[in-house]
Every structure is written in C-alpha cells, then in structure tokens.
Scaffold this active site. Structure first.
Site, PDB file in Angstrom:
ATOM      1  N   ASP A  10       0.678  -1.463   0.264  1.00 60.92           N
ATOM      2  CA  ASP A  10       0.224  -0.349   0.389  1.00 60.92           C
ATOM      3  C   ASP A  10       0.665   1.410  -0.052  1.00 60.92           C
ATOM      4  OD1 ASP A  10      -2.702   1.485   0.624  1.00 60.92           O
ATOM      5  OD2 ASP A  10      -2.372   1.542   2.861  1.00 60.92           O
ATOM      6  N   ASP A  12      -0.303   5.164   0.565  1.00 57.53           N
ATOM      7  CA  ASP A  12      -1.107   6.203   2.024  1.00 57.53           C
ATOM      8  C   ASP A  12      -0.809   5.278   3.453  1.00 57.53           C
ATOM      9  OD1 ASP A  12      -0.755   8.507   0.208  1.00 57.53           O
ATOM     10  OD2 ASP A  12      -2.711   7.517  -0.424  1.00 57.53           O
TER      11      ASP A  12
END
Length: 231
Positions: A10, A12
């Site tokens: 991922d 953020d």
C-alpha cells in the site's frame, strides 16, 4: 514460476505519511461544496479506499452525484497542495532500506493503492522510486479495496503464484483484500488504522517497524508454501 515472490505495498500510511495532505484536500473539497468540515479521524479511516468510495463512506447521506463532485474537488485540491513549496509526504522511517533489502533477497516489488495513477507517478517522482516496482495497481484500473482484483492482476502480470504474494498495508481494507485474494496479509502499526482493526480484518502479522519486514515475509511465505492450496 512458483519460486518467484511478490511483495505488494500500500502507499498512503504504509510507505508514505500523507495524512496531512489528504485531510487538507478533503477539507478544501467539502468547503467548496458547502458541506461543512470533515472530522480528521473520519478522513483517516477512509484512507486506502478508492476516492469515490471514500467520499461515499464519509457522506453516506449524500447522492452519488455529490460523491463524484467531492471526489473531483478533492483531486483538484490535492494537486494544488502537492505543488506548494512546503508540501511534504515523507517516506516512513526504514521504508527505503526495506525495499533495498527485499530486492537484494530476490523479491519482486509492487504497489496496490487507492491513489490515482497520476498520484502514484507524482509520489514516485518525489521519492526517486521509478523503476522499483514491477507492477503498479491503482484505483484507475481496478475496483476499490477490499476487492481482490489488484492482487490477482498483479500476480498474473508477474507470473507469481498467489501463495507467494504478500500484501503489506496499514488498513483493514488491505488485510481484507489480501485474504479475499488468498495472499498473505501483513499489517503495519504506523499507519492510519488500529492494531485491533488490522487483526480483525485478518492480518497474519502486524509489524512495528520496517526493520523486521524481510524476515517476517520470508517466514510467512515459507509457511504458506508448505500448505496445500485450497480448492
């Protein structure tokens, strides 16, 4: 094919600390549409979802047209904030060293993110990460997390068995996506959701720092390779 291993990250809340920009952009978007002011904690909870889905969760009473309008206002605000001289969405401590070590150990690296393709390209530019990721799955090409499409598509692109794919993320959406895809779900504690939320969504392990990532991935993928695939 089966000896290849793929670590999907991922963005953020996992690789970069972008919460301040995201909260500011969402606040500006709401203001432009006279929707009041979103609570920062509520905004943090939707980081990781694709943008329209995130707006729908923040504004469940609003119409789909409003959700789309907020998403467009957010994208405009985020782009403006990103161009400001003081803008800074830093890498989390240890992220770059962990990527280096995984590459040295023969792992393929990828991204699975709710960001747009444009947002990912800007992040890669900022941190000098172009060429590091062999597959990049964004909200522009895939359904929102926790749908498993990002991981299935990444595995297919790289020729990697799903049992040899690990998803590293900071939200329940990442963990649920990994479990739906039958990939390994590895949580990180420095992001925007709690340990309880990560474990509740099926995190196999939750890391407190990047320092142990390579060891944990080797262990988890090693265990999975010894288990017969489910039918």
């Amino acid at each position: 094919m089966t000896h290849l291993r793929l670590a999907m990250f991922d963005v953020d809340g996992t690789l970069i600390d972008s919460q301040h920009t995201i909260i500011s952009a969402m606040t500006i978007a709401w203001s432009r549409l006279d929707l009041g002011t979103p609570k920062p904690d509520h905004v943090r909870q939707i980081i990781g979802l694709s943008l329209v889905e995130a707006c729908a969760m923040l504004l469940p009473w609003a119409t789909p047209a409003t959700h789309r309008a907020v998403a467009e206002a957010y994208k405009s605000a985020f782009h403006t904030l990103r161009l400001m001289p003081e803008h800074d969405d830093p890498l989390f401590p240890g992220a770059l060293a962990a990527l280096d070590q995984l590459e040295t150990d023969g792992w393929l690296l990828g991204l699975a993110t709710g960001k747009s393709r444009r947002g990912v390209e800007a992040m890669l530019d900022t941190h000098g990460l172009h060429g590091r990721f062999v597959t990049i799955q964004t909200a522009d090409e895939n359904p929102s997390k926790p749908d498993p499409s990002m991981l299935h598509r990444a595995a297919d692109e790289c020729g990697v068995a799903i049992a040899n794919v690990a998803m590293i993320g900071d939200t329940s959406y990442d963990m649920a996506m990994a479990n739906a895809a039958r990939a390994a779900a590895i949580g990180v504690s420095w992001g925007y959701q709690s340990l309880e939320e990560l474990r509740g969504a099926g995190a196999k392990v939750v890391l407190d720092s990047f320092e142990n990532l390579t060891r944990v991935l080797d262990s988890v993928i090693g265990e999975r390779s010894c288990v017969p695939p489910q039918s």
